[in-house]
Design an enzyme around this catalytic site. Sequence first.
Site, PDB file in Angstrom:
ATOM      1  N   ASP A  43      14.185  18.142  34.908  1.00 18.47           N
ATOM      2  CA  ASP A  43      14.053  19.113  35.989  1.00 18.47           C
ATOM      3  C   ASP A  43      15.389  19.828  36.167  1.00 18.47           C
ATOM      4  O   ASP A  43      16.410  19.381  35.652  1.00 18.47           O
ATOM      5  CB  ASP A  43      13.647  18.414  37.296  1.00 18.47           C
TER       6      ASP A  43
ATOM      7  N   ASP B  41      18.177  21.553  38.794  1.00 22.43           N
ATOM      8  CA  ASP B  41      18.688  21.724  40.150  1.00 22.43           C
ATOM      9  C   ASP B  41      19.698  22.853  40.144  1.00 22.43           C
ATOM     10  O   ASP B  41      20.487  22.988  39.206  1.00 22.43           O
ATOM     11  CB  ASP B  41      19.380  20.439  40.620  1.00 22.43           C
TER      12      ASP B  41
ATOM     13  N   ASP C  26      26.968  11.369  42.607  1.00 19.83           N
ATOM     14  CA  ASP C  26      27.232   9.966  42.284  1.00 19.83           C
ATOM     15  C   ASP C  26      28.224   9.756  41.133  1.00 19.83           C
ATOM     16  O   ASP C  26      29.290   9.178  41.328  1.00 19.83           O
ATOM     17  CB  ASP C  26      25.911   9.192  42.053  1.00 19.83           C
TER      18      ASP C  26
HETATM   19  P1  ATP Z   1      17.141  12.600  36.013  1.00 24.88           P
HETATM   20  O1  ATP Z   1      16.598  13.886  36.534  1.00 24.88           O
HETATM   21  O2  ATP Z   1      17.330  12.544  34.554  1.00 24.88           O
HETATM   22  O3  ATP Z   1      16.410  11.461  36.541  1.00 24.88           O
HETATM   23  P2  ATP Z   1      19.376  13.276  37.621  1.00 24.88           P
HETATM   24  O4  ATP Z   1      20.807  12.849  37.587  1.00 24.88           O
HETATM   25  O5  ATP Z   1      19.109  14.705  37.399  1.00 24.88           O
HETATM   26  O6  ATP Z   1      18.617  12.397  36.567  1.00 24.88           O
HETATM   27  P3  ATP Z   1      18.114  13.657  40.129  1.00 24.88           P
HETATM   28  O7  ATP Z   1      17.486  12.677  41.015  1.00 24.88           O
HETATM   29  O8  ATP Z   1      17.312  14.768  39.551  1.00 24.88           O
HETATM   30  O9  ATP Z   1      18.758  12.808  38.954  1.00 24.88           O
HETATM   31  O10 ATP Z   1      19.365  14.216  40.904  1.00 24.88           O
HETATM   32  C1  ATP Z   1      20.004  15.433  40.603  1.00 24.88           C
HETATM   33  C2  ATP Z   1      21.482  15.340  40.915  1.00 24.88           C
HETATM   34  O11 ATP Z   1      21.685  15.019  42.292  1.00 24.88           O
HETATM   35  C3  ATP Z   1      22.224  14.252  40.174  1.00 24.88           C
HETATM   36  O12 ATP Z   1      22.608  14.649  38.878  1.00 24.88           O
HETATM   37  C4  ATP Z   1      23.402  13.999  41.064  1.00 24.88           C
HETATM   38  O13 ATP Z   1      24.375  14.993  40.939  1.00 24.88           O
HETATM   39  C5  ATP Z   1      22.780  14.127  42.444  1.00 24.88           C
HETATM   40  N1  ATP Z   1      22.279  12.832  42.923  1.00 24.88           N
HETATM   41  C6  ATP Z   1      21.060  12.301  42.720  1.00 24.88           C
HETATM   42  N2  ATP Z   1      20.945  11.104  43.291  1.00 24.88           N
HETATM   43  C7  ATP Z   1      22.114  10.857  43.900  1.00 24.88           C
HETATM   44  C8  ATP Z   1      22.623   9.782  44.668  1.00 24.88           C
HETATM   45  N3  ATP Z   1      21.877   8.708  44.914  1.00 24.88           N
HETATM   46  N4  ATP Z   1      23.878   9.883  45.142  1.00 24.88           N
HETATM   47  C9  ATP Z   1      24.620  10.983  44.885  1.00 24.88           C
HETATM   48  N5  ATP Z   1      24.213  12.000  44.160  1.00 24.88           N
HETATM   49  C10 ATP Z   1      22.975  11.967  43.663  1.00 24.88           C
HETATM   50 MG    MG Z   2      17.242  15.669  37.552  1.00 27.34          MG
END
Ligand code: ATP
Ligand code: MG
Length: 457
Positions: free
Chosen positions: A71, A73, A150
């Site tokens: 996805d 962001d 994170d």
């Molecule tokens: P994936 O989409 O592959 O599961 P992701 O890192 O993109 O991994 P998302 O949940 O889509 O995970 O989150 C998007 C972004 O938001 C992350 O890359 C990070 O920068 C931030 N983020 C997500 N969860 C947290 C958290 N628990 N604490 C701090 N920042 C977060």
């Molecule tokens: Mg993501």
Amino acid sequence: MIRRLLQRVFSGRTGKNKDPLIIPFQRHGVAAERISPCAGKVVAGLQEAGYSAFVVGGAVRDLLVDLEPKDYDVATSATPEQVKAVFRRSRIIGRRFRLVHVMCGQDTVEVSTFRGSVNGEGGGQMHDEHGRILRDNVFGTQAEDALRRDFTINALFYDPRSQEILDYCGGFDDLRKRVIRMIGVPDQRYREDPVRMLRAVRLAAKVGGHVEPRTREPIRELAPLLQNVPPARLFEEMLKLLLSGHATECLLQLRNEGLHHGVLPMLDVILEQPMGERFVMLALNKTDERVREGKGVSPAFLFAALLWHEVLAAWRSREAGGMRPVPALHEAMDEVVSAQVEKLAIPRRFTSDMKELWELQPRLLNRSGKRPYRLLEHPRLRAGYDFLLLRCESGEVESEIAQWWDDFMRGSEDQRASLLLPDSGPKRRRRRRKPAGAAEAAEEPAHDMADEPSAES
Ligand code: ATP
Ligand code: MG
């Protein structure tokens, strides 16, 4: 006090500096065409309206290691209302974090306004007694937005217009070294949000790297904090882990980190089933394989597999107590679903599919008369058959049965007819009068099942 001091000491390393490292296209190689058209459109739209906007987080990370982002962001200086004003097809969502979903065709891009500082200096965060963030919705600068993320590899901003990456925390180097490094003081960041422990393990597997020692070290001690996380959130994160294509590796790693035994109910269910271990491991390996091949995986199928041996045990014990197979199976399913589904917070939307898969199992053992033909029309036959395959491969059911179904499904009318086993009608009636507890052999209950109206869908 000490925490603040540590923070100051470490902040240099994790990029408290306001000026980001700017990484040009020549160094990172991610061309603007590689981002999704929708994300590109959203960033461009915001930039044209005079705001700053970047692709951020997981998508940038994944593109840099040649994975297809799940996805996209976008982070921007525009407030949710301002974002909404730019895009006709958009809506503001969320209470805790107010985000905007911008839709283009089937795609949705999540747009968030730069958010405030991790230290809560602006008073933007509320914590519970363990330090967990309950609310954090204060807008901030781009640098602050980087620091509240994170891991360093998740805090990279990509500008499609200049094709530059802005790196506030050293994430670009960490990603090249495949290192998962927490931004800030790991202990504090896990307390703010214990789910980060699961994310560390999952992301290490995803990028094929490792969690660096300082980030890894507090996990064992802080694991019990996961018990304070709302179950639905835990479920979502575990689901991501199970569908990551690296489920087996992640689960074993979590166990190594001490994240089971009451801390993560899901892990106990998965890794502590003496009876079902082979079956569960097979299901997870198959899931990993499918995900990596880009094939779809249904969460209901996975959870049905994870809980199958519990259903089987409950079913058998009822039959041993004299209950007939069909009602026994129904009660067993209800018992497992109401206990485990609650404990694991499996959403209701999955449970009817799970039950349907379980119900199909005894019916698939039936290879005589009209019943196999009726199953051919069952919309979930394929999934039921895949489930049966797992049972065969784990040694629970004779593999001949799966082969039979394979032949039957592919066969012509004549071939099908010749495959049918002799009808066991008269035997069935006799068995009815026997105590159903004897129905141990996998084949047995099937004949009875098909006669029960409730077993037909
Ligand atoms: P994936 O989409 O592959 O599961 P992701 O890192 O993109 O991994 P998302 O949940 O889509 O995970 O989150 C998007 C972004 O938001 C992350 O890359 C990070 O920068 C931030 N983020 C997500 N969860 C947290 C958290 N628990 N604490 C701090 N920042 C977060
Ligand atoms: Mg993501």
